[in-house]
Scaffold this motif. Structure first.
Motif, PDB file in Angstrom:
ATOM      1  N   LEU A 166      71.587  34.003 -23.778  1.00  0.00           N
ATOM      2  CA  LEU A 166      72.060  34.434 -25.087  1.00  0.00           C
ATOM      3  C   LEU A 166      73.511  34.872 -25.007  1.00  0.00           C
ATOM      4  O   LEU A 166      73.965  35.358 -23.974  1.00  0.00           O
ATOM      5  N   LYS A 209      65.048  35.763 -30.566  1.00  0.00           N
ATOM      6  CA  LYS A 209      65.080  34.674 -29.591  1.00  0.00           C
ATOM      7  C   LYS A 209      63.748  34.563 -28.858  1.00  0.00           C
ATOM      8  O   LYS A 209      63.229  33.451 -28.649  1.00  0.00           O
ATOM      9  N   TYR A 223      66.973  30.025 -20.479  1.00  0.00           N
ATOM     10  CA  TYR A 223      67.835  30.169 -21.656  1.00  0.00           C
ATOM     11  C   TYR A 223      68.766  31.357 -21.460  1.00  0.00           C
ATOM     12  O   TYR A 223      68.480  32.274 -20.696  1.00  0.00           O
TER      13      TYR A 223
END
Length: 296
Positions: A138, A156, A136
């Protein structure tokens, strides 16, 4: 002479050629700006290096030194240019859905100042080829307070732990992203939620180029800043592997020794600039080796 035939509008309209001409001119301007920034940053790098090691002045025109300088300038200019061109893609990045990856902790990528998710495209691809599927990234705005961004990371991490059903994540931060990762681990209670933290070209001791950045975040990266003093005074968690990967030829973290971090596993590379740490083969190999060691 006009022969009476009807010519389709799109065959004679100059708009298409004009648009292409404007597009390539804009690319040329962007490339020129990137090249100038790279040249100036390396000029400052050389100035600082020569002051720290005066003997370098005697070797500055040696063929191998000139060849290295040319290679660094060309390589860093091209890599920064690619990152700038791809930057708009970061604004339309597809939503990343949580998955479970065979027991491996999810990886969260934290980009540096003035970049966005798009800068991770190469490393992310290499990580997936190496078998890491849960990755992932950000978006960290350059115009928010450092604590606001750290809180974003904390949320997160917690959301990902809940959705993916894991206890810990791995943080990989480039430049300012590495500082945010440390702030989360050392000062915001995130140590128990992180299995490994990897830094790439992170200015742990600040950078002398920070005054040139227009973002208020850059104040935290000034050598001797209050924030860095407090961060470096806080103890590194002993139960979290922390790896600091940096280049001795980094043109943004100046001096390069500012990327070192006592108490971490330090890996010094060479022959690459700040952006090269995201793309170069040896840098990617160092990241994969650090991950392999921590998940073995």
């Amino acid at each position: 002479m006009f022969d009476g035939r009807v010519v389709p509008w799109h065959n004679w309209c100059p708009c298409k050629d004009l648009n292409m001409h404007i597009f390539f001119n804009m690319l040329a301007i962007v490339f020129a700006i990137v090249a100038l920034i790279t040249l100036l940053s390396y000029a400052i790098y050389w100035y600082e290096s020569a002051n720290l090691s005066p003997q370098l002045l005697e070797q500055r025109f040696a063929p191998r030194r000139l060849l290295l300088a040319l290679r660094l300038l060309v390589s860093e200019t091209l890599l920064l240019f690619v990152s700038v061109v791809l930057h708009p893609l970061g604004w339309i990045w597809p939503k990343e859905k949580p998955t479970v990856d065979g027991g491996k902790p999810p990886i969260i990528l934290l980009h540096g100042l003035f970049h966005n998710r798009s800068c991770w495209w190469w490393l992310k691809w290499r990580l997936k080829r190496a078998g890491y599927r849960t990755i992932y990234s950000l978006h960290l705005s350059a115009w928010h307070d450092i604590e606001v961004l750290t809180e974003l990371i904390a949320k997160k991490v917690d959301r990902l732990r809940l959705q993916a059903g894991v206890e810990q994540v791995i943080l990989i931060g480039h430049s300012m992203g590495g500082i945010l990762a440390r702030n989360y681990i050392q000062r915001r209670g995130g140590a128990a939620r992180v299995a490994h933290c990897i830094q790439l070209g992170t200015p742990n001791g600040g950078s002398k180029l920070a005054p040139f950045a227009v973002s208020p975040l850059a104040r935290n990266l000034l050598p001797g800043s209050t924030f860095l003093a407090e961060l470096n005074a806080s103890k590194l968690p002993s139960d979290i592997p922390l790896t600091s990967i940096y280049s001795r030829h980094d043109n943004i973290v100046i001096p390069a020794a500012s990327a070192r971090l006592n108490g971490s596993r330090e890996i010094e590379l060479q022959g690459m600039g700040h952006m090269g740490l995201l793309y170069k083969k040896s840098a990617v190999a160092a990241v994969l080796k650090a991950l392999e060691d921590s998940t073995a």
